[in-house]
Design an enzyme around this catalytic site. Structure first.
Site, PDB file in Angstrom:
ATOM      1  N   ARG A 169     -45.249  -8.863  11.119  1.00 20.81           N
ATOM      2  CA  ARG A 169     -45.833  -9.655  10.037  1.00 20.81           C
ATOM      3  C   ARG A 169     -46.230  -8.793   8.832  1.00 20.81           C
ATOM      4  O   ARG A 169     -46.219  -9.258   7.689  1.00 20.81           O
ATOM      5  CB  ARG A 169     -47.059 -10.401  10.594  1.00 20.81           C
ATOM      6  N   HIS A 223     -45.936  -9.678   4.767  1.00 23.41           N
ATOM      7  CA  HIS A 223     -47.061  -9.715   3.828  1.00 23.41           C
ATOM      8  C   HIS A 223     -46.946  -8.615   2.779  1.00 23.41           C
ATOM      9  O   HIS A 223     -47.460  -8.755   1.672  1.00 23.41           O
ATOM     10  CB  HIS A 223     -48.387  -9.638   4.585  1.00 23.41           C
ATOM     11  N   ASN A 238     -55.632 -12.407   4.724  1.00 25.30           N
ATOM     12  CA  ASN A 238     -55.276 -11.213   5.495  1.00 25.30           C
ATOM     13  C   ASN A 238     -56.419 -10.637   6.330  1.00 25.30           C
ATOM     14  O   ASN A 238     -56.201 -10.115   7.419  1.00 25.30           O
ATOM     15  CB  ASN A 238     -54.777 -10.110   4.547  1.00 25.30           C
ATOM     16  N   HIS A 283     -42.606 -17.013  13.695  1.00 24.19           N
ATOM     17  CA  HIS A 283     -43.670 -17.588  14.521  1.00 24.19           C
ATOM     18  C   HIS A 283     -43.218 -17.841  15.958  1.00 24.19           C
ATOM     19  O   HIS A 283     -43.836 -18.628  16.673  1.00 24.19           O
ATOM     20  CB  HIS A 283     -44.219 -18.864  13.870  1.00 24.19           C
TER      21      HIS A 283
END
Ligand code: HEM
Ligand SMILES: *[C@@H]1O[C@H](CO)[C@@H](O)[C@H](O)[C@H]1NC(C)=O
Ligand SMILES: *[C@@H]1O[C@H](CO)[C@@H](O)[C@H](O)[C@H]1NC(C)=O
Ligand SMILES: *[C@@H]1O[C@H](CO)[C@@H](O)[C@H](O)[C@H]1NC(C)=O
Ligand SMILES: *[C@@H]1O[C@H](CO)[C@@H](O)[C@H](O)[C@H]1NC(C)=O
Ligand SMILES: *[C@@H]1O[C@H](CO)[C@@H](O)[C@H](O)[C@H]1NC(C)=O
Ligand SMILES: *[C@@H]1O[C@H](CO)[C@@H](O)[C@H](O)[C@H]1NC(C)=O
Ligand SMILES: *[C@@H]1O[C@H](CO)[C@@H](O)[C@H](O)[C@H]1NC(C)=O
Length: 325
Positions: free
Chosen positions: A62, A66, A94, A193
């Protein structure tokens, strides 16, 4: 198609294709002369980290997402706040949710011992994301390298760059379009996911307060909703729930969960509100390797988001040193 065919196709086709299509900046052999052991060091470290804690694979993968959505893939997500500027990692989305920073610092330290001053923090995130995904069952993809790190990280830029969990289909499409990714990329990358965990709070409203009505989202499978409510009581949004029903394996089960009304966040469920999302989910379930293959392609696209303000190389991924060379 057998997995090995996909694997072969992925490597050959993308190397040929991307050499032509991308602006020719990133290459797979970027460190071949300056740090030939870089990929091996990263992979060994990721293997160790994930062997000790499977869930960390999700956290590490992830980070690349980001990073790339805010200022491009420039390692900005790794920078600490300074006296004057709150960093991306402390933005509301975050803070307390992104994880694995200490492992990136650790990997960076190893790379600095082997090849000082060579490997960028943004490239480490790209390699780590691939290795973490593969470790949990994903198909490998060639990682293109040569990113230049940025010098700033600004929390205020996060809300306008990353998608919110409450977004509907068109909002998701628009957020990905801003960084040059298309609808297909968005649908495929949402398959991230397939691993990891979500705070129960990430889908609180669907479970307990759908449209502010103090009810459960009626579109959720009723049996699934009951078991979910037992795992995610309304007074405890900080508990964790697996991101899909097989969260230790990177697979297409995320999409079968969506098709059977067992999705968790609004943004996941939103994929089923558009014919393209439904069509993709059906294909992914019919041929799981199709998704695993396409995820690699979409990660290459995501990894190509250019840095908006490239700066240089950092010794420590968390700080800009006053005198940097
Ligand atoms: C499509 C829009 C997306 C939205 C709205 C979204 C939102 C979220 C949210 C809210 C969480 C849970 C945070 C928490 O509860 O602490 C999460 C977790 C996660 N996301 Fe996404 N995400 C999106 C796309 C992606 C993409 C593109 C990837 C990677 C390719 C990704 C990978 C992950 C992973 C692996 C986790 C679990 C992290 C862990 O276990 O530490 N997400 N996402
Ligand atoms: C960055 O912040 C983290 C967490 O606050 C801290 O543990 C780490 O030491 C900091 N890194 C540097 C180089 O200051
Ligand atoms: C940041 O604040 C600390 C503590 O107030 C101070 O010691 C340090 O010199 C400051 N750093 C900069 C770059 O201003
Ligand atoms: C982020 O989380 C840390 C640890 O929970 C906390 O100390 C810090 O104040 C938070 N930052 C912001 C901006 O809320
Ligand atoms: C970002 O969005 C969240 C959720 O809507 C909001 O609470 C927060 O204040 C926003 N932060 C900034 C810096 O705009
Ligand atoms: C998504 O939400 C936006 C903003 O609330 C709205 O304008 C748009 O019509 C919605 N799109 C869909 C497909 O529901
Ligand atoms: C919401 O529903 C629960 C029962 O399902 C009830 O106990 C609670 O009082 C309701 N809350 C509100 C604000 O109506
Ligand atoms: C799967 O989700 C659970 C929470 O339900 C979490 O405790 C566990 O660490 C997750 N496993 C992985 C491999 O992410």
């Amino acid at each position: 198609m057998a997995t090995s065919c996909y694997q072969w196709f992925l490597w050959t086709a993308t190397i040929l294709l991307i050499a032509v299509v991308s602006q020719g900046q990133l290459t797979t052999d970027f460190y071949d002369s300056t740090c030939p052991q870089a990929a091996t060091i990263v992979k060994q470290k990721v293997d160790e980290i994930v062997d000790a804690d499977k869930g960390m694979a999700a956290g590490l993968m992830r980070l690349h997402f980001h990073d790339c959505f805010v200022r491009g893939c420039d390692g900005s997500v790794l920078l600490n706040s300074t006296n004057t500027t709150l960093a991306e990692k402390e933005a509301l989305i975050n803070n307390g949710s992104l994880r694995g920073f200490e492992h990136i610092d650790d990997i960076k330290m190893d790379l600095e011992c082997s090849c000082p001053g060579v490997v960028s923090c943004a490239d480490i995130l790209a390699m780590v994301a691939r290795d973490a995904t593969v470790k949990l069952g994903g198909l490998s993809w060639p990682v293109f390298l040569g990113r230049i790190d940025g010098a700033s990280s600004v929390a205020d830029e996060v809300n306008s760059s990353l998608p919110f969990r409450t977004y509907n289909f068109s909002q998701l499409v628009a957020t990905f379009a801003k960084v040059g990714l298309d609808t297909k990329d968005m649908i495929v990358l949402s398959g991230g996911h397939s691993i990891g965990q979500l705070h129960c709070g990430a889908f609180f409203e669907r479970l307990w307060d759908f449209q502010g009505q103090n009810i459960t989202d009626p579109s959720m499978d009723p049996e699934f909703a009951e078991s979910l409510k037992a795992q995610c009581p309304r007074d405890n949004p900080l508990l964790f729930k697996g991101a899909d029903s097989t969260n230790a394996t990177f697979d297409a089960v995320y999409y079968s969960d969506l098709l059977t009304h067992k999705g968790l966040m609004d943004s996941d469920v939103a994929l089923m509100s558009d014919p393209l999302g439904v069509e993709y989910a059906i294909k992914a379930v019919q041929d799981p390797y199709y998704f695993l293959f396409e995820f690699g392609m979409a990660m290459i696209n995501m990894g190509n988001i250019p840095a908006s303000d490239p700066y240089g190389w950092r010794k420590n991924c968390a700080v800009i040193e006053p005198c940097n060379n």
